[in-house]
Design an enzyme around this catalytic site. Structure first.
Site, short mmCIF file in Angstrom:
data_model
loop_
_atom_site.label_atom_id
_atom_site.label_comp_id
_atom_site.label_asym_id
_atom_site.label_seq_id
_atom_site.Cartn_x
_atom_site.Cartn_y
_atom_site.Cartn_z
N GLN A 31 0.68 -1.22 -0.05
CA GLN A 31 0.00 -0.02 -0.18
C GLN A 31 0.93 1.19 -0.10
O GLN A 31 2.07 1.05 0.16
CB GLN A 31 -1.18 -0.11 1.21
N ASP A 86 1.86 -0.40 13.76
CA ASP A 86 2.45 0.63 14.41
C ASP A 86 2.91 0.42 15.69
O ASP A 86 3.70 1.28 16.20
CB ASP A 86 1.23 1.76 14.42
N GLU A 106 1.85 -8.56 11.09
CA GLU A 106 1.53 -7.48 10.06
C GLU A 106 1.91 -7.72 8.74
O GLU A 106 2.63 -8.13 8.37
CB GLU A 106 2.60 -6.48 10.71
N GLU A 137 0.13 -12.35 5.92
CA GLU A 137 -1.11 -11.98 5.96
C GLU A 137 -1.93 -12.73 7.34
O GLU A 137 -1.75 -13.79 7.47
CB GLU A 137 -1.95 -12.58 4.79
N GLY A 138 -2.84 -11.95 8.20
CA GLY A 138 -3.24 -12.45 9.38
C GLY A 138 -4.05 -13.65 8.92
O GLY A 138 -3.96 -14.57 9.71
N ASP A 155 -6.12 -5.70 15.10
CA ASP A 155 -5.94 -4.26 15.07
C ASP A 155 -5.68 -3.77 13.63
O ASP A 155 -4.53 -3.29 13.33
CB ASP A 155 -4.88 -4.01 15.86
N ASP A 158 -9.20 -0.45 7.56
CA ASP A 158 -10.63 -0.71 7.36
C ASP A 158 -10.87 -1.95 6.57
O ASP A 158 -9.98 -2.23 5.85
CB ASP A 158 -11.20 0.59 6.65
N1 SPD Z 1 -10.69 4.64 9.87
C1 SPD Z 1 -9.56 4.10 10.52
C2 SPD Z 1 -9.37 2.92 11.19
C3 SPD Z 1 -7.96 2.48 11.67
C4 SPD Z 1 -8.22 1.29 12.52
N2 SPD Z 1 -6.87 0.63 12.76
C5 SPD Z 1 -5.88 1.66 13.21
C6 SPD Z 1 -4.62 1.09 13.73
C7 SPD Z 1 -4.11 1.63 14.84
N3 SPD Z 1 -2.91 0.67 15.60
#
Ligand code: SPD
Length: 281
Positions: A31, A86, A106, A137-138, A155, A158
């Site tokens: 990405q 992150d 991740e 991939e998860g 986590d 979208d």
């Molecule tokens: N629309 C934003 C949704 C993001 C959700 N995940 C955020 C990851 C932070 N660790």
């Protein structure tokens, strides 16, 4: 000339913040990754144009995705985090001495590399010796795992693009198998507010409820996310999120948090009527 970043919340709604500088920009194998400095939200991480996390309000998201299940099940030893490159969720998990291992899966190695370089506080505990980072991939990682984890935290970004598979019934079924008999699954569950997102909220809840005997959602307020009204899914084989909360025990741990507390824990499960209706549709 002013620099502004705009997150497209729906076809008809946009959310903009002034940016002072673009700190990093990289097209990874997965990405487009951008990191910007903004006066109002501090440093922000953007994936494929969508806002993922900001220094200003990430604590709300990462505390709520972590401490809610940890206050319910005192016996969590082995944790799987899917997404979360992150490092914010890992940072909250390492506050628990009883946790023995954290597998972070991740899909995009560059997210982890850039977070380590440019988001030092969020990623600060990725180097903890209990943490193993897997770039995969998860869905693929969790397939074939049997009763290995006490807690799985999804986590993700979208439900389109790289994270799409993490909102499917197949994925929740594999998570059920990967959890031990008292395991808990937490997932970021999107916002119920705008019509454009309601279907994914409802479908995710429906898919999880088919697999897990206990399944509900809880909410919090994240100012930089679409509408600010955000949900997390709580699914479990055994524990009820409120009946099994032992507030005294959690408070005795003296874990430092800026948003989460055990009063808020109970309140977070009290849902507005429009969310109850959406989930029951
Ligand atoms: N629309 C934003 C949704 C993001 C959700 N995940 C955020 C990851 C932070 N660790």
């Amino acid at each position: 000339m002013e620099l502004w970043y705009t997150d497209q919340h729906t076809d008809d709604v946009r959310f903009s913040m002034k940016a002072s500088v673009q700190v990093a920009s990289k097209k990874s194998a997965v990405q487009q990754i951008d990191i910007l400095d903004t006066p109002a939200y501090g440093r922000v991480l953007v994936l494929d144009g969508g806002l993922m996390t900001t220094e200003k309000d990430e604590f709300i998201y990462h505390e709520m995705i972590t401490h809610v299940p940890m206050a319910v099940n005192p016996n969590v030893r082995n944790v799987l985090v899917i997404g979360g490159g992150d490092g914010g969720t890992v940072r909250e998990l390492v506050k628990y001495r009883k946790i023995e291992s954290i597998d972070l899966v991740e899909v995009d190695k560059d997210v982890v590399l850039l977070a380590k370089k440019y988001l030092p506080f969020t990623s600060s505990k990725l180097k903890d010796k209990r943490v193993s980072v897997w770039f995969e991939e998860g869905l693929r990682y969790v397939r074939g795992k049997k009763a290995e984890y006490d807690l799985i935290i999804v986590d993700s970004s979208d439900p389109y693009g790289p994270a799409e598979g993490l909102f499917t019934r197949e994925f929740y079924g594999t998570c059920f198998k990967a959890l031990r008999d008292d395991g808990i699954l937490i997932n970021q569950h999107e916002s119920p507010f705008y019509h454009a997102h309601q279907r994914s909220v409802r479908d995710a809840h429906r898919h999880i409820a088919v697999e897990f005997p206990v399944s509900t959602v809880y909410q919090c307020h994240i100012p930089s996310y679409p509408s600010g009204h955000w949900l997390f899914g709580f699914a479990s084989k055994k524990y009820h999120p409120i009946d099994d909360l032992d507030a005294a025990r959690w408070n005795k741990l003296s874990i430092s948090t800026r948003y989460y507390n055990t009063d808020l824990h109970r309140g977070a499960f009290a849902l507005p009527n429009y969310v109850k209706e959406l989930l029951n549709q």
